[in-house]
Design a protein around this motif. Sequence first.
Motif, PDB file in Angstrom:
ATOM      1  N   THR A 318       0.863  -1.189   0.000  1.00 35.18           N
ATOM      2  CA  THR A 318       0.000   0.000   0.000  1.00 35.18           C
ATOM      3  C   THR A 318       0.898   1.237   0.000  1.00 35.18           C
ATOM      4  OG1 THR A 318      -0.122  -0.081   2.420  1.00 35.18           O
ATOM      5  CG2 THR A 318      -1.932  -1.086   1.188  1.00 35.18           C
ATOM      6  N   VAL A 319       0.391   2.295  -0.641  1.00 34.56           N
ATOM      7  CA  VAL A 319       1.148   3.536  -0.772  1.00 34.56           C
ATOM      8  C   VAL A 319       0.311   4.678  -0.211  1.00 34.56           C
ATOM      9  CG1 VAL A 319       2.260   5.148  -2.361  1.00 34.56           C
ATOM     10  CG2 VAL A 319       2.300   2.689  -2.840  1.00 34.56           C
ATOM     11  N   LEU A 320       0.916   5.508   0.641  1.00 29.54           N
ATOM     12  CA  LEU A 320       0.305   6.734   1.141  1.00 29.54           C
ATOM     13  C   LEU A 320       1.107   7.918   0.601  1.00 29.54           C
ATOM     14  CD1 LEU A 320      -0.469   5.922   4.887  1.00 29.54           C
ATOM     15  CD2 LEU A 320      -2.125   6.424   3.097  1.00 29.54           C
ATOM     16  N   LEU A 321       0.412   8.912   0.062  1.00 28.44           N
ATOM     17  CA  LEU A 321       1.084  10.077  -0.505  1.00 28.44           C
ATOM     18  C   LEU A 321       0.273  11.319  -0.167  1.00 28.44           C
ATOM     19  CD1 LEU A 321       3.050  11.568  -2.454  1.00 28.44           C
ATOM     20  CD2 LEU A 321       1.515  10.932  -4.324  1.00 28.44           C
ATOM     21  N   GLY A 322       0.942  12.318   0.431  1.00 27.95           N
ATOM     22  CA  GLY A 322       0.199  13.548   0.687  1.00 27.95           C
ATOM     23  C   GLY A 322       0.724  14.337   1.865  1.00 27.95           C
ATOM     24  N   GLN A 323      -0.166  15.075   2.483  1.00 29.12           N
ATOM     25  CA  GLN A 323       0.201  16.023   3.535  1.00 29.12           C
ATOM     26  C   GLN A 323       0.119  15.345   4.896  1.00 29.12           C
ATOM     27  OE1 GLN A 323      -2.800  18.790   2.374  1.00 29.12           O
ATOM     28  NE2 GLN A 323      -1.367  20.099   1.256  1.00 29.12           N
ATOM     29  N   PHE A 324       1.206  14.652   5.237  1.00 31.79           N
ATOM     30  CA  PHE A 324       1.289  14.006   6.547  1.00 31.79           C
ATOM     31  C   PHE A 324       2.768  13.839   6.902  1.00 31.79           C
ATOM     32  CE2 PHE A 324       1.903  10.577   3.614  1.00 31.79           C
ATOM     33  CZ  PHE A 324       2.712   9.658   4.254  1.00 31.79           C
ATOM     34  N   GLU A 353      -7.056  22.591   5.656  1.00 26.21           N
ATOM     35  CA  GLU A 353      -7.506  21.383   4.959  1.00 26.21           C
ATOM     36  C   GLU A 353      -6.348  20.745   4.210  1.00 26.21           C
ATOM     37  OE1 GLU A 353     -10.710  22.502   2.469  1.00 26.21           O
ATOM     38  OE2 GLU A 353     -12.135  22.732   4.126  1.00 26.21           O
ATOM     39  N   GLY A 354      -6.413  19.419   4.062  1.00 26.88           N
ATOM     40  CA  GLY A 354      -5.369  18.705   3.347  1.00 26.88           C
ATOM     41  C   GLY A 354      -5.912  17.450   2.702  1.00 26.88           C
ATOM     42  N   ARG A 355      -4.996  16.723   1.987  1.00 31.86           N
ATOM     43  CA  ARG A 355      -5.399  15.502   1.286  1.00 31.86           C
ATOM     44  C   ARG A 355      -4.334  14.419   1.455  1.00 31.86           C
ATOM     45  NH1 ARG A 355      -7.884  17.116  -4.619  1.00 31.86           N
ATOM     46  NH2 ARG A 355      -9.670  18.317  -3.876  1.00 31.86           N
ATOM     47  N   ILE A 356      -4.795  13.188   1.455  1.00 31.61           N
ATOM     48  CA  ILE A 356      -3.912  12.025   1.447  1.00 31.61           C
ATOM     49  C   ILE A 356      -4.428  11.064   0.380  1.00 31.61           C
ATOM     50  CG2 ILE A 356      -3.233   9.940   2.679  1.00 31.61           C
ATOM     51  CD1 ILE A 356      -2.928  11.493   5.171  1.00 31.61           C
ATOM     52  N   TYR A 357      -3.497  10.656  -0.495  1.00 34.89           N
ATOM     53  CA  TYR A 357      -3.829   9.688  -1.545  1.00 34.89           C
ATOM     54  C   TYR A 357      -3.414   8.308  -1.055  1.00 34.89           C
ATOM     55  CZ  TYR A 357      -3.526   7.188  -5.975  1.00 34.89           C
ATOM     56  OH  TYR A 357      -3.679   6.268  -6.989  1.00 34.89           O
ATOM     57  N   PHE A 358      -4.307   7.319  -1.199  1.00 27.19           N
ATOM     58  CA  PHE A 358      -4.063   5.955  -0.740  1.00 27.19           C
ATOM     59  C   PHE A 358      -4.290   4.988  -1.900  1.00 27.19           C
ATOM     60  CE2 PHE A 358      -5.976   2.022   1.143  1.00 27.19           C
ATOM     61  CZ  PHE A 358      -4.799   1.509   1.655  1.00 27.19           C
ATOM     62  N   GLU A 359      -3.328   4.044  -2.046  1.00 32.88           N
ATOM     63  CA  GLU A 359      -3.425   3.113  -3.173  1.00 32.88           C
ATOM     64  C   GLU A 359      -2.965   1.738  -2.742  1.00 32.88           C
ATOM     65  OE1 GLU A 359      -2.181   4.255  -7.368  1.00 32.88           O
ATOM     66  OE2 GLU A 359      -0.604   2.800  -6.878  1.00 32.88           O
ATOM     67  N   VAL A 360      -3.676   0.685  -3.200  1.00 31.90           N
ATOM     68  CA  VAL A 360      -3.280  -0.706  -2.980  1.00 31.90           C
ATOM     69  C   VAL A 360      -2.716  -1.236  -4.294  1.00 31.90           C
ATOM     70  CG1 VAL A 360      -4.034  -3.030  -2.354  1.00 31.90           C
ATOM     71  CG2 VAL A 360      -5.070  -1.046  -1.232  1.00 31.90           C
ATOM     72  N   ARG A 361      -1.525  -1.953  -4.201  1.00 34.88           N
ATOM     73  CA  ARG A 361      -0.895  -2.490  -5.403  1.00 34.88           C
ATOM     74  C   ARG A 361      -0.673  -3.983  -5.206  1.00 34.88           C
ATOM     75  NH1 ARG A 361       0.560   1.523  -8.566  1.00 34.88           N
ATOM     76  NH2 ARG A 361       1.820   0.166  -9.895  1.00 34.88           N
ATOM     77  N   LYS A 362      -0.955  -4.719  -6.261  1.00 40.95           N
ATOM     78  CA  LYS A 362      -0.780  -6.175  -6.246  1.00 40.95           C
ATOM     79  C   LYS A 362       0.089  -6.548  -7.432  1.00 40.95           C
ATOM     80  CE  LYS A 362      -1.932 -10.465  -4.986  1.00 40.95           C
ATOM     81  NZ  LYS A 362      -1.610 -11.038  -3.680  1.00 40.95           N
ATOM     82  N   ASN A 363       1.228  -7.219  -7.153  1.00 44.38           N
ATOM     83  CA  ASN A 363       2.148  -7.554  -8.245  1.00 44.38           C
ATOM     84  C   ASN A 363       2.505  -6.322  -9.083  1.00 44.38           C
ATOM     85  OD1 ASN A 363       2.419 -10.328  -7.698  1.00 44.38           O
ATOM     86  ND2 ASN A 363       0.460 -10.758  -8.713  1.00 44.38           N
TER      87      ASN A 363
END
Length: 384
Positions: A318-324, A353-363
């Motif tokens: 999993t990938v977290l990207l953003g203001q944290f 206010e802010g944003r965080i992008y979350f992504e799940v990756r498989k292979n």
Amino acid sequence: MGEPLVMMARSLLIIPLIVLTGAVSAQSAVGVPQAKEESADKLNVFEMKRKLQDQNKNIQTLAKEVANVEVTLGLNNKKYLKLAEERARIEESLASARRNADFDSETLKKNYSQTKNLLMGVLLNKLENTENSSDMLARKVMIEKLQKRLADLDGMMKTNKALQTDVDGLYAKLQESMDTEKELLAVMGELEERRRELRNSLDQQTKNNADMKARFDEEKNKLAINQKSKRIVEERERLAPMQITEEIKIPSQPLSGGEFYPPIYSYQAMEYQKKGVTFNFHGKNEVRATKAGKIVYTGTLANYGNVLMIDHGNDTRTVLLGQFDYSVKNGDSVKDAQVVGFTNPRSGNGLGEGRIYFEVRKNNLAQNTYLLLDKKSLAKNSSH
């Protein structure tokens, strides 16, 4: 964050990491030869630096010797000029004394001879003639005058002799001054030749030093570039676990819905399409691991904020990207819902206010993350 921002963020993650894959492989293949080559380069640069230092010392020594020779030459030149002036004065005095001595000597001798002859004549005339009292008185006066004249001339001749002695002394002094000048000129000639040799040697060594300095700088820059390249390769190797490509692989085990918790437990809105999910938040909130795993990467991505990647096994990340701001480091193990950081909006002094992008990756393939999130947790943590 929206689809364009998501695509840009994913591209920025993908492009550098594709390059890293090949670099790490190449580095592992030639690791030992590169280490030997780098060691040889370091020794070469060290030896060049030592030679350059020795060359600088030689140049400094030569420069001091040139300066000393020039100072000595300058002092001798002053002595020579002083001697030349003294010789000119002696020559002038000698010429004048010679003229006076020669002239006075001849005149005095002539006058002395004439006076002596006159005196002898007067005396002889006295013996031959009979004189009266008046003649005898006149003769007596003349004899006294002639005798006084002879005495004066004798004194003048003695003075003239002393003057001649002075002339001889001046001549000897002149000769001595000329000999000293000749000696000094010989020394100055040798010093001038020595200075010329030292100057030529100094110029040549300075040129050699400049060439050596240029080669040293070139080798030093080459070594610095090689070391930088090595650091880049090492960094690529370190980042190898987070290599992400668009290569489609068949999942070893399919993912099931509801398998991942949302990364923040308090959000105002959520945006999603076919891949990642963007959470809008307000103020400071806990950022949590969406599933147990191992931290494989922490860092910053351009102007999009910080990046955190967790490996959950089964070829899933999993990938977290953003203001944290993250509070974990590479290699840390995390549990389900463990706090891994805190949101940090870049506006309102961290309270905006802010944003965080979350992504799940498989292979290495981005999944439809929204379908994999636990919907109960989503509904529970949403502020709306």
